[in-house]
Enzyme design. Structure first.
Site, PDB file in Angstrom:
ATOM      1  N   ARG A   1       6.604   0.763  -7.608  1.00  4.77           N
ATOM      2  CA  ARG A   1       5.602   0.306  -6.652  1.00  4.77           C
ATOM      3  C   ARG A   1       4.307  -0.002  -7.410  1.00  4.77           C
ATOM      4  O   ARG A   1       4.187   0.306  -8.584  1.00  4.77           O
ATOM      5  CB  ARG A   1       5.385   1.329  -5.536  1.00  4.77           C
ATOM      6  CG  ARG A   1       5.209   2.765  -6.075  1.00  4.77           C
ATOM      7  CD  ARG A   1       4.239   3.556  -5.287  1.00  4.77           C
ATOM      8  NE  ARG A   1       2.951   2.925  -5.292  1.00  4.77           N
ATOM      9  CZ  ARG A   1       2.123   2.952  -6.322  1.00  4.77           C
ATOM     10  NH1 ARG A   1       2.441   3.544  -7.445  1.00  4.77           N
ATOM     11  NH2 ARG A   1       0.944   2.354  -6.241  1.00  4.77           N
ATOM     12  N   GLY A   2       3.351  -0.602  -6.691  1.00  7.79           N
ATOM     13  CA  GLY A   2       2.143  -1.098  -7.345  1.00  7.79           C
ATOM     14  C   GLY A   2       2.353  -2.580  -7.624  1.00  7.79           C
ATOM     15  O   GLY A   2       3.393  -2.964  -8.188  1.00  7.79           O
TER      16      GLY A   2
ATOM     17  N   ASP B   1      -3.458  -5.752  -3.585  1.00 10.05           N
ATOM     18  CA  ASP B   1      -2.126  -6.351  -3.515  1.00 10.05           C
ATOM     19  C   ASP B   1      -2.206  -7.859  -3.326  1.00 10.05           C
ATOM     20  O   ASP B   1      -1.295  -8.592  -3.706  1.00 10.05           O
ATOM     21  CB  ASP B   1      -1.312  -5.704  -2.392  1.00 10.05           C
ATOM     22  CG  ASP B   1      -0.944  -4.285  -2.791  1.00 10.05           C
ATOM     23  OD1 ASP B   1      -1.800  -3.389  -2.632  1.00 10.05           O
ATOM     24  OD2 ASP B   1       0.158  -4.090  -3.312  1.00 10.05           O
TER      25      ASP B   1
HETATM   26  O1  MRU Z   1       2.726   0.456  -1.320  1.00  6.44           O
HETATM   27  P1  MRU Z   1       2.303   0.571  -2.756  1.00  6.44           P
HETATM   28  O2  MRU Z   1       2.294   1.989  -3.234  1.00  6.44           O
HETATM   29  O3  MRU Z   1       3.062  -0.376  -3.667  1.00  6.44           O
HETATM   30  O4  MRU Z   1       0.810   0.063  -2.718  1.00  6.44           O
HETATM   31  C1  MRU Z   1       0.102  -0.033  -3.905  1.00  6.44           C
HETATM   32  C2  MRU Z   1      -1.310  -0.356  -3.737  1.00  6.44           C
HETATM   33  O5  MRU Z   1      -1.825  -0.616  -2.683  1.00  6.44           O
HETATM   34  C3  MRU Z   1      -2.064  -0.412  -5.004  1.00  6.44           C
HETATM   35  O6  MRU Z   1      -3.363   0.027  -4.830  1.00  6.44           O
HETATM   36  C4  MRU Z   1      -2.068  -1.857  -5.510  1.00  6.44           C
HETATM   37  O7  MRU Z   1      -0.781  -2.381  -5.515  1.00  6.44           O
HETATM   38  C5  MRU Z   1      -2.639  -1.958  -6.844  1.00  6.44           C
HETATM   39  S1  MRU Z   1      -1.553  -1.334  -8.130  1.00  6.44           S
HETATM   40  C6  MRU Z   1      -2.359  -1.548  -9.597  1.00  6.44           C
END
Ligand code: MRU
Length: 343
Positions: A50-51, A233
């Site tokens: 994730r991220g 995102d």
């Molecule tokens: O649902 P996730 O855990 O993938 O969401 C991630 C985020 O919102 C992060 O803050 C974003 O992707 C930045 S990762 C460098």
């Protein structure tokens, strides 16, 4: 690529993609081995990886696997690419990673597609490491000396191909001896802050204080935090930012208490085709993520994974191409209009 103390999060080995399974952290450092594009799609959908930057890279490696599965069948390859890109709709990086590897595959004879896609994925991975480094150094310049900062969700090495974005800047500021530490929101419902940010900070020697999401107002009112640093995102042309749900209330609180609210993300998270954030697709996830384990049976939950913070509340957007200030007018053809980031 990986900062000292941190395990590798994504690795290609023996024709398979090894993903550090973030669902099992911090209790276990276990790797999930993906042998097909379907395995990668399942890993992305279930948040094993994730991220935004990391899922973009996983998507690119997924195309290398897909190309291996498809033989000469480019229609099937395109279908698998669409399936991969759809697994998580909000982070534009996933679509970008998939598209880049697919483009590379479709430019060569069918027998070379898997190799070309893999080379593209490796190149994106190397590029993301350099991009994170640039963002980290530029972001650290914006952190007031001798301060504590607040962050949300998880934006570190696990979530990228390098040192991270917001957490990368926090790490860089700490290495320069400029930062006391970071307050990390626990980030309900899936505890990315409690499970991942707290763990990564411990591994990287960054002092971290964990707080429940609802304590952020009290913290910012107290004057103990000099900046809020978050990832993204997807960022629209006017600076509206989709990020993990709970980011928008932090931006409102930061404005109320005159604390700079800084977004750090690669240019690959910017979607200049969207004039504003109203058309960013916001993923809604299983209500069970909210109700488990305490709500009574049959409780109905609302579970958006992201929210959209208006650009008017964002003090600065830091990407590898520059530092942008409001009012934002991010344009595809002019990514270098921000104040240049020092090499
Ligand atoms: O649902 P996730 O855990 O993938 O969401 C991630 C985020 O919102 C992060 O803050 C974003 O992707 C930045 S990762 C460098």
């Amino acid at each position: 690529m990986t900062p000292p103390g941190m395990p590798v999060n994504l690795q290609w080995a023996d024709g398979t993609l090894h993903i550090l399974d973030q669902r099992r952290l911090p209790a276990q450092e276990a790797y999930l081995v993906c042998r097909s594009a379907g395995d990668v799609a399942a890993a992305i959908a279930s948040l094993a990886v994730r991220g935004a930057p990391a899922i973009g890279l996983a998507g690119a490696y997924g195309i290398a696997l897909a190309a291996g599965e498809c033989g000469q069948d480019t229609a099937r390859l395109r279908f698998l690419a669409e399936t991969l890109a759809r697994t998580r709709p909000t982070a534009v990086n996933l679509q970008r990673g998939v598209d880049a590897a697919l483009r590379a595959a479709l430019q060569v004879p069918a027998g070379d597609m898997a190799r070309a896609a893999l080379e593209a994925a490796h190149a994106l991975h190397l590029q993301d490491a350099a991009v994170c480094q640039a963002i980290a150094e530029a972001g650290a310049d914006l952190i007031p000396a001798g301060s504590w900062v607040l962050t949300h969700c998880h934006t570190g090495a696990l979530a990228t191909g390098g040192v991270g974005t917001a957490l990368g800047a926090i790490g860089a500021a700490r290495s320069r001896g400029m930062l006391h530490g970071v307050y990390a929101c626990e980030t309900r419902p899936l505890w990315q802050g409690a499970r991942l940010t707290a763990w990564e900070c411990d591994r990287r020697g960054i002092p971290c204080r964990l707080l429940v999401d609802g304590a952020a107002g009290m913290l910012l009112a107290s004057g103990r935090c000099r900046a809020v640093l978050v990832g993204a995102d997807r960022i629209a042309a006017n600076g509206d930012v989709a990020n993990k749900v709970g980011t928008y209330p932090l931006a409102v609180l930061a404005a109320r208490h005159a604390v700079p609210f800084i977004v750090l993300a690669p240019w690959s998270s910017v979607d200049p085709c969207l004039p504003d954030g109203s058309r960013i697709p916001v993923e809604e996830r299983d209500p069970g993520e909210v109700t488990a384990p305490v709500a009574p049976a049959n409780t109905i939950a609302f579970n958006p994974a992201f929210d959209v913070t208006p650009g008017s509340l964002v003090s600065a957007i830091v990407t590898e191409t520059g530092i942008y200030r409001r009012p934002y007018a991010l344009r595809r053809e002019a990514p270098n209009e921000g104040v240049p980031v020092a090499p």
